[in-house]
Design a protein around this motif. Structure first.
Motif, PDB file in Angstrom:
ATOM      1  N   ARG A 169      -3.738   0.322  10.585  1.00 41.97           N
ATOM      2  CA  ARG A 169      -2.837  -0.234  11.590  1.00 41.97           C
ATOM      3  C   ARG A 169      -2.473  -1.663  11.217  1.00 41.97           C
ATOM      4  O   ARG A 169      -3.204  -2.355  10.508  1.00 41.97           O
ATOM      5  N   GLY A 170      -1.312  -2.089  11.713  1.00 44.19           N
ATOM      6  CA  GLY A 170      -0.880  -3.463  11.496  1.00 44.19           C
ATOM      7  C   GLY A 170       0.132  -3.636  10.393  1.00 44.19           C
ATOM      8  O   GLY A 170       0.454  -4.773  10.021  1.00 44.19           O
ATOM      9  N   GLY A 171       0.656  -2.533   9.861  1.00 44.11           N
ATOM     10  CA  GLY A 171       1.584  -2.619   8.738  1.00 44.11           C
ATOM     11  C   GLY A 171       3.033  -2.404   9.129  1.00 44.11           C
ATOM     12  O   GLY A 171       3.346  -1.979  10.240  1.00 44.11           O
ATOM     13  N   GLY A 206       8.992   2.016  -0.705  1.00 49.44           N
ATOM     14  CA  GLY A 206       7.902   2.182  -1.650  1.00 49.44           C
ATOM     15  C   GLY A 206       6.510   1.977  -1.100  1.00 49.44           C
ATOM     16  O   GLY A 206       5.525   2.078  -1.838  1.00 49.44           O
ATOM     17  N   GLY A 207       6.363   1.694   0.191  1.00 48.26           N
ATOM     18  CA  GLY A 207       5.011   1.524   0.704  1.00 48.26           C
ATOM     19  C   GLY A 207       4.971   0.758   2.011  1.00 48.26           C
ATOM     20  O   GLY A 207       5.988   0.588   2.693  1.00 48.26           O
ATOM     21  N   ILE A 208       3.773   0.275   2.346  1.00 39.65           N
ATOM     22  CA  ILE A 208       3.537  -0.408   3.613  1.00 39.65           C
ATOM     23  C   ILE A 208       3.015  -1.808   3.338  1.00 39.65           C
ATOM     24  O   ILE A 208       2.098  -1.998   2.526  1.00 39.65           O
ATOM     25  N   HIS A 209       3.594  -2.791   4.013  1.00 38.60           N
ATOM     26  CA  HIS A 209       3.145  -4.180   3.893  1.00 38.60           C
ATOM     27  C   HIS A 209       2.270  -4.528   5.093  1.00 38.60           C
ATOM     28  O   HIS A 209       2.644  -4.287   6.240  1.00 38.60           O
ATOM     29  N   PHE A 210       1.109  -5.093   4.809  1.00 35.28           N
ATOM     30  CA  PHE A 210       0.205  -5.580   5.849  1.00 35.28           C
ATOM     31  C   PHE A 210       0.096  -7.092   5.683  1.00 35.28           C
ATOM     32  O   PHE A 210      -0.896  -7.603   5.172  1.00 35.28           O
ATOM     33  N   LEU A 248     -11.953  -1.287  -1.215  1.00 37.70           N
ATOM     34  CA  LEU A 248     -11.635   0.117  -1.018  1.00 37.70           C
ATOM     35  C   LEU A 248     -10.819   0.685  -2.164  1.00 37.70           C
ATOM     36  O   LEU A 248     -10.878   1.869  -2.460  1.00 37.70           O
ATOM     37  N   GLY A 249     -10.013  -0.160  -2.797  1.00 39.20           N
ATOM     38  CA  GLY A 249      -8.990   0.275  -3.728  1.00 39.20           C
ATOM     39  C   GLY A 249      -7.621  -0.064  -3.167  1.00 39.20           C
ATOM     40  O   GLY A 249      -7.494  -0.445  -1.994  1.00 39.20           O
ATOM     41  N   LEU A 250      -6.579   0.038  -4.006  1.00 42.00           N
ATOM     42  CA  LEU A 250      -5.202  -0.269  -3.616  1.00 42.00           C
ATOM     43  C   LEU A 250      -5.052  -1.708  -3.126  1.00 42.00           C
ATOM     44  O   LEU A 250      -4.122  -2.033  -2.386  1.00 42.00           O
ATOM     45  N   GLY A 251      -5.961  -2.593  -3.542  1.00 48.40           N
ATOM     46  CA  GLY A 251      -5.903  -3.988  -3.116  1.00 48.40           C
ATOM     47  C   GLY A 251      -6.516  -4.250  -1.759  1.00 48.40           C
ATOM     48  O   GLY A 251      -6.533  -5.394  -1.299  1.00 48.40           O
ATOM     49  N   VAL A 264       0.849  -1.191   0.000  1.00 44.03           N
ATOM     50  CA  VAL A 264       0.000   0.000   0.000  1.00 44.03           C
ATOM     51  C   VAL A 264       0.883   1.238   0.000  1.00 44.03           C
ATOM     52  O   VAL A 264       1.802   1.347   0.833  1.00 44.03           O
ATOM     53  N   PRO A 265       0.667   2.190  -0.893  1.00 39.38           N
ATOM     54  CA  PRO A 265       1.505   3.400  -0.893  1.00 39.38           C
ATOM     55  C   PRO A 265       1.301   4.211   0.371  1.00 39.38           C
ATOM     56  O   PRO A 265       0.264   4.134   1.031  1.00 39.38           O
ATOM     57  N   PHE A 266       2.295   5.021   0.711  1.00 37.88           N
ATOM     58  CA  PHE A 266       2.223   5.812   1.935  1.00 37.88           C
ATOM     59  C   PHE A 266       1.074   6.820   1.905  1.00 37.88           C
ATOM     60  O   PHE A 266       0.465   7.093   2.945  1.00 37.88           O
ATOM     61  N   ASP A 267       0.774   7.370   0.747  1.00 33.61           N
ATOM     62  CA  ASP A 267      -0.278   8.387   0.663  1.00 33.61           C
ATOM     63  C   ASP A 267      -1.631   7.742   0.321  1.00 33.61           C
ATOM     64  O   ASP A 267      -2.266   8.084  -0.671  1.00 33.61           O
ATOM     65  N   TYR A 268      -2.066   6.847   1.208  1.00 32.56           N
ATOM     66  CA  TYR A 268      -3.302   6.098   0.967  1.00 32.56           C
ATOM     67  C   TYR A 268      -4.551   6.804   1.483  1.00 32.56           C
ATOM     68  O   TYR A 268      -5.670   6.335   1.269  1.00 32.56           O
TER      69      TYR A 268
END
Length: 225
Positions: free
Chosen positions: A48-50, A55-59, A88-91, A13-17
């Motif tokens: 939360r939980g990432g 390049g982004g955040i892994h959950f 929601l989008g972004l997977g 997930v990108p940081f600017d979500y």
């Protein structure tokens, strides 16, 4: 009330979500001119939980998110929206939802941690038209005053008594408060991660727990836990 959402997130997930969360909220809630024309009488937390990486955040075990509002009809409308459109989008996809009633608060002063940065905008007197607002942080002489003013405006908008309601950053945590630079669409914002103290009646404290504190609670700032 508070709506907890548990999300599948197989992709980074990108940081600017934040715009994606706000977009999902608006789709689920449906159009309501009253909600968009006034102050946001609701608050959105951050995911939360990432684990942040390049390049982004892994959950890896999924993400959690919550939305709070004093309007129980809005919360139920959101649940119906999630059932219709869980993506929601972004997977990100909702796999479970749970509703939580507000805790039993008592009158006085209640400490809260924050689930998203507290954002305070201030345009100095005499500033030129179009000048950027200052983003105030804990310890600024006006920070607590503006937090209180925003909560009182929201109470009045909701038709509630605002007498004696107040918000302040917890002075015991000022030395360790952290700032957070984030972007909403093309706007760079600086908020703070610092516990707050909300004082007032039990109803006023519950209201703050539901609508958050500071500015821009409707785009993911100032959510309380």
């Amino acid at each position: 009330m508070r709506l907890h959402l548990y999300l599948e997130s197989p992709e980074r997930v990108p940081f600017d979500y934040l715009p994606t969360l706000v977009g999902a909220f608006n789709r689920w809630a449906g159009h309501d001119a009253r909600r968009h024309d006034g102050l946001s009488l609701y608050s959105l937390a951050w995911l939360r939980g990432g684990q942040a990486g390049r390049g982004g955040i892994h959950f890896r075990e999924g993400a959690s998110w919550f939305i709070s509002a004093p309007d129980s009809d809005l919360i139920h409308q959101l649940v119906s929206g999630v059932v219709r459109e869980p993506d929601l989008g972004l997977g990100l996809r909702v796999r479970d939802v749970r509703m939580q009633r507000a805790p039993e608060f008592t009158a006085g002063e209640q400490p809260f941690r924050v689930a998203s940065p507290v954002f305070i905008k201030h345009l100095p007197p005499g500033a030129q038209l179009g000048a950027p607002a200052d983003h105030l942080l804990p310890g600024h002489p006006l920070a607590d005053e503006l937090l209180t003013a925003t909560l009182r405006r929201k109470l009045r908008q909701a038709g509630l008594d605002d007498t004696a309601a107040a918000v302040r950053f917890d002075p015991a945590h000022l030395a360790t408060a952290k700032t957070k630079l984030f972007r909403y669409k093309q706007v760079q914002c600086r908020g703070s991660i610092c516990p707050v103290l909300v004082s007032g009646s039990a109803e006023q404290i519950q209201f703050a727990w539901e609508v958050g504190v500071g500015d821009s609670t409707g785009i993911g700032c100032g959510a309380l836990v």
